[in-house]
Write a protein that holds these residues in place. Structure first.
Motif, PDB file in Angstrom:
ATOM      1  N   SER A 160      33.049  48.283  49.237  1.00  0.00           N
ATOM      2  CA  SER A 160      33.254  49.683  48.873  1.00  0.00           C
ATOM      3  C   SER A 160      31.940  50.432  49.049  1.00  0.00           C
ATOM      4  O   SER A 160      30.875  49.906  48.719  1.00  0.00           O
ATOM      5  CB  SER A 160      33.678  49.779  47.411  1.00  0.00           C
TER       6      SER A 160
ATOM      7  N   THR B 145      37.646  43.150  35.828  1.00  0.00           N
ATOM      8  CA  THR B 145      37.161  43.809  37.046  1.00  0.00           C
ATOM      9  C   THR B 145      37.606  45.258  37.031  1.00  0.00           C
ATOM     10  O   THR B 145      38.349  45.688  36.145  1.00  0.00           O
ATOM     11  CB  THR B 145      37.697  43.084  38.302  1.00  0.00           C
ATOM     12  N   PHE B 146      37.153  45.989  38.036  1.00  0.00           N
ATOM     13  CA  PHE B 146      37.643  47.348  38.218  1.00  0.00           C
ATOM     14  C   PHE B 146      39.117  47.299  38.625  1.00  0.00           C
ATOM     15  O   PHE B 146      39.557  46.365  39.284  1.00  0.00           O
ATOM     16  CB  PHE B 146      36.801  48.059  39.291  1.00  0.00           C
TER      17      PHE B 146
ATOM     18  N   VAL C  48      36.294  38.217  42.605  1.00  0.00           N
ATOM     19  CA  VAL C  48      35.541  39.474  42.543  1.00  0.00           C
ATOM     20  C   VAL C  48      34.118  39.124  42.120  1.00  0.00           C
ATOM     21  O   VAL C  48      33.929  38.503  41.074  1.00  0.00           O
ATOM     22  CB  VAL C  48      36.161  40.430  41.504  1.00  0.00           C
TER      23      VAL C  48
ATOM     24  N   ALA D 148      40.952  48.487  40.849  1.00  0.00           N
ATOM     25  CA  ALA D 148      41.366  48.367  42.257  1.00  0.00           C
ATOM     26  C   ALA D 148      41.654  46.930  42.678  1.00  0.00           C
ATOM     27  O   ALA D 148      42.497  46.701  43.551  1.00  0.00           O
ATOM     28  CB  ALA D 148      40.310  48.966  43.167  1.00  0.00           C
ATOM     29  N   SER D 149      40.970  45.955  42.095  1.00  0.00           N
ATOM     30  CA  SER D 149      41.192  44.566  42.509  1.00  0.00           C
ATOM     31  C   SER D 149      42.662  44.208  42.330  1.00  0.00           C
ATOM     32  O   SER D 149      43.295  43.668  43.244  1.00  0.00           O
ATOM     33  CB  SER D 149      40.316  43.605  41.688  1.00  0.00           C
TER      34      SER D 149
ATOM     35  N   ALA E 148      34.539  55.491  51.045  1.00  0.00           N
ATOM     36  CA  ALA E 148      34.611  54.708  52.281  1.00  0.00           C
ATOM     37  C   ALA E 148      34.609  53.233  51.913  1.00  0.00           C
ATOM     38  O   ALA E 148      34.236  52.869  50.791  1.00  0.00           O
ATOM     39  CB  ALA E 148      33.430  55.010  53.204  1.00  0.00           C
TER      40      ALA E 148
ATOM     41  N   TYR F 292      31.759  53.530  47.658  1.00  0.00           N
ATOM     42  CA  TYR F 292      31.827  54.546  46.608  1.00  0.00           C
ATOM     43  C   TYR F 292      30.383  54.971  46.288  1.00  0.00           C
ATOM     44  O   TYR F 292      29.480  54.132  46.299  1.00  0.00           O
ATOM     45  CB  TYR F 292      32.527  53.937  45.383  1.00  0.00           C
TER      46      TYR F 292
ATOM     47  N   ALA G 165      33.070  44.429  46.609  1.00  0.00           N
ATOM     48  CA  ALA G 165      32.796  45.857  46.428  1.00  0.00           C
ATOM     49  C   ALA G 165      31.468  46.103  45.717  1.00  0.00           C
ATOM     50  O   ALA G 165      30.785  47.077  45.982  1.00  0.00           O
ATOM     51  CB  ALA G 165      33.935  46.518  45.656  1.00  0.00           C
ATOM     52  N   GLN G 166      31.109  45.180  44.803  1.00  0.00           N
ATOM     53  CA  GLN G 166      29.882  45.382  44.024  1.00  0.00           C
ATOM     54  C   GLN G 166      28.730  44.527  44.532  1.00  0.00           C
ATOM     55  O   GLN G 166      27.627  44.621  44.006  1.00  0.00           O
ATOM     56  CB  GLN G 166      30.141  45.036  42.538  1.00  0.00           C
TER      57      GLN G 166
ATOM     58  N   LYS H 214      27.917  52.725  44.380  1.00  0.00           N
ATOM     59  CA  LYS H 214      27.712  51.320  44.755  1.00  0.00           C
ATOM     60  C   LYS H 214      26.302  51.157  45.342  1.00  0.00           C
ATOM     61  O   LYS H 214      25.668  52.139  45.718  1.00  0.00           O
ATOM     62  CB  LYS H 214      28.786  50.886  45.758  1.00  0.00           C
TER      63      LYS H 214
ATOM     64  N   SER I  67      38.337  53.308  51.858  1.00  0.00           N
ATOM     65  CA  SER I  67      37.804  53.004  50.530  1.00  0.00           C
ATOM     66  C   SER I  67      37.758  51.496  50.329  1.00  0.00           C
ATOM     67  O   SER I  67      38.372  50.741  51.104  1.00  0.00           O
ATOM     68  CB  SER I  67      38.708  53.617  49.438  1.00  0.00           C
ATOM     69  N   GLY I  68      37.090  51.081  49.278  1.00  0.00           N
ATOM     70  CA  GLY I  68      37.075  49.666  48.933  1.00  0.00           C
ATOM     71  C   GLY I  68      38.454  49.194  48.509  1.00  0.00           C
ATOM     72  O   GLY I  68      38.857  48.065  48.784  1.00  0.00           O
ATOM     73  N   SER I  69      39.179  50.067  47.832  1.00  0.00           N
ATOM     74  CA  SER I  69      40.539  49.718  47.409  1.00  0.00           C
ATOM     75  C   SER I  69      41.412  49.441  48.628  1.00  0.00           C
ATOM     76  O   SER I  69      42.162  48.454  48.655  1.00  0.00           O
ATOM     77  CB  SER I  69      41.161  50.870  46.611  1.00  0.00           C
TER      78      SER I  69
ATOM     79  N   TYR J  33      33.798  46.285  31.525  1.00  0.00           N
ATOM     80  CA  TYR J  33      34.920  47.217  31.453  1.00  0.00           C
ATOM     81  C   TYR J  33      35.484  47.185  30.041  1.00  0.00           C
ATOM     82  O   TYR J  33      35.519  46.101  29.455  1.00  0.00           O
ATOM     83  CB  TYR J  33      35.964  46.816  32.489  1.00  0.00           C
TER      84      TYR J  33
HETATM   85  C1  LIG Z   1      34.450  49.980  43.405  1.00  0.00           C
HETATM   86  C2  LIG Z   1      35.294  48.784  43.358  1.00  0.00           C
HETATM   87  C3  LIG Z   1      36.487  48.695  44.095  1.00  0.00           C
HETATM   88  C4  LIG Z   1      37.129  49.842  44.793  1.00  0.00           C
HETATM   89  O1  LIG Z   1      36.376  50.541  45.671  1.00  0.00           O
HETATM   90  P1  LIG Z   1      36.715  52.073  45.987  1.00  0.00           P
HETATM   91  O2  LIG Z   1      35.840  52.335  47.165  1.00  0.00           O
HETATM   92  O3  LIG Z   1      36.336  52.882  44.785  1.00  0.00           O
HETATM   93  O4  LIG Z   1      38.150  52.186  46.305  1.00  0.00           O
HETATM   94  C5  LIG Z   1      37.182  47.496  44.086  1.00  0.00           C
HETATM   95  N1  LIG Z   1      36.756  46.460  43.355  1.00  0.00           N
HETATM   96  C6  LIG Z   1      35.626  46.516  42.619  1.00  0.00           C
HETATM   97  C7  LIG Z   1      35.210  45.309  41.857  1.00  0.00           C
HETATM   98  C8  LIG Z   1      34.879  47.691  42.579  1.00  0.00           C
HETATM   99  O5  LIG Z   1      33.789  47.738  41.815  1.00  0.00           O
END
Ligand SMILES: *Cc1c(COP(=O)(O)O)cnc(C)c1O
Length: 368
Positions: free
Chosen positions: A181, A85-86, A131, A88-89, A194, A183, A159-160, A186, A59-61, A310
């Motif tokens: 990411s 940010t999302f 990010v 996960a960062s 992934a 996701y 990720a974005q 995306k 995953s991106g995370s 967000y």
């Molecule tokens: C989607 C996203 C992630 C995490 O990616 P995942 O694949 O959902 O784990 C991390 N940072 C940002 C900014 C994202 O948009």
């Protein structure tokens, strides 16, 4: 006319028959993990980015978590990132044991304000995690200069921002490691979760290959404690089929954004700002206005998809309550959270859909 916020169906349709035959091959081969599709995707992804190394992860995370681990970042260390940010960062930094240090944003780009970063650096700072929010690069030159002069690493959360550029260079290739990411929503989305890490360092790439495999490259030998975070073959096959389209899809998004920018002129709202020398991949097309909630409700009534990315900055998330952050700590991020609204954006948006979106926004302001 209803317009969804995002529609994945056209891209699925485009690759469906090729994907089903690839998936059939995988099912027959019984090779589901770390096989030829994953390797082919890593090669293509590295080549798309003009870097020697790309390592597929779950995953991106995990891409962010493993990139930080590869730099030996953990307990006692600090990593600077944005609260806008999302989750996960910051979540991925916390998972390493390191402390998150927040730097507020530039309200025009919504990205970490490079001018404020220097003040956040302490003797514990090991990395900066910019990010590239909404698919627009951070102002990287000041960060790279700071990093070089203070021996701090740069890990990009891209990720974005796949395909977005900063003075001609793709995001994710500007720092030590770039994290992506896949996701499903995306710009390059899989059929599940992934992610990918890119880097110029073969040493860091090897380390991530070990870390994603419980810290061992040799079966049943573990040099350190890693995790299980591999990109599976079914995902790799789908991403491999989509990757050749990414630039075309991003260009379509850019042209939709130009349409919106033009058609929304004169309304009391801000359209996205892209500084000179940058290209955005418009992962999200985000406007800013005072009566955000009213507009958002109105669009929902009209059947126009819109989303708030967000609503809550990370320093004010309930899980970080014990850190003691108060409202007002990152005022630019906090006010953005109250005023932003993302409009429908995906490569296959049609002209009549875009018209319907603009008409609905215009009628909200006319009515009130
Ligand atoms: C989607 C996203 C992630 C995490 O990616 P995942 O694949 O959902 O784990 C991390 N940072 C940002 C900014 C994202 O948009």
């Amino acid at each position: 006319m209803k317009v969804p916020f995002i529609d994945l169906a056209p891209q699925t349709k485009l690759i469906q028959s090729r994907l089903l035959s690839a998936w059939k091959k995988i099912l027959t081969s019984q090779r589901f993990i770390l096989g030829e599709y994953g390797q082919a995707l890593e090669r293509s992804f590295a080549s798309y980015h003009g870097v020697p190394e790309a390592v597929g992860v779950a995953s991106g995370s995990d891409a962010i978590y493993l990139a930080l681990r590869a730099l030996d970042i953990g307990s006692g260390d600090e990593v600077i990132t944005t609260p806008y940010t999302f989750f996960a960062s910051a979540g991925s930094i916390v998972r390493t044991g390191a402390k998150v240090v927040y730097c507020d944003i530039d309200p025009k780009t919504y990205n970490m304000d490079s001018r404020l970063v220097a003040k956040k650096i302490t003797h514990k700072t090991r990395a900066i995690l910019p990010v590239h929010i909404y698919g627009l690069s951070c102002d990287m030159d000041p960060l790279l200069k700071l990093a070089r002069s203070r021996s701090i690493h740069i890990v990009e959360d891209a990720a974005q921002s796949i395909g977005a550029t900063y003075h001609g260079q793709k995001t994710g290739t500007l720092g030590d490691l770039g994290c992506f990411s896949f996701y499903p929503t995306k710009n390059l989305g899989g059929a599940g979760d992934a992610g990918m890490v890119v880097t110029r360092s073969s040493k860091l790439a090897m380390r991530i290959k070990a870390l994603r495999n419980h810290g061992g490259l040799k079966k049943y030998h573990h040099d350190e404690v890693g995790v299980n975070s591999r990109l599976d073959e079914l995902q790799a096959a789908s991403l491999l089929l989509k990757l050749p389209y990414i630039d075309r899809w991003n260009r379509s998004r850019q042209s939709h954004a130009s349409y919106y920018n033009e058609a929304l002129k004169g309304l009391p709202l801000e359209t996205p700002f892209v500084p000179e020398g940058y290209t955005s991949n418009y992962h999200l097309y985000t406007i800013r206005c005072e009566r955000r909630d009213g507009l958002s409700d109105y669009l929902a009534q009209k059947g126009i998809g819109a989303g708030v990315y967000y609503p809550v900055p990370l320093h004010l998330q309930p899980c970080f309550k014990d850190q003691g952050y108060k409202i007002g700590f990152a005022p630019k991020s906090e006010s953005a959270c109250r005023e932003v609204l993302s409009l429908p954006m995906y490569a296959e948006l049609t002209l009549s859909q875009k018209k319907a979106v603009v008409e609905a926004v215009r009628s909200f302001y006319k009515r009130s």
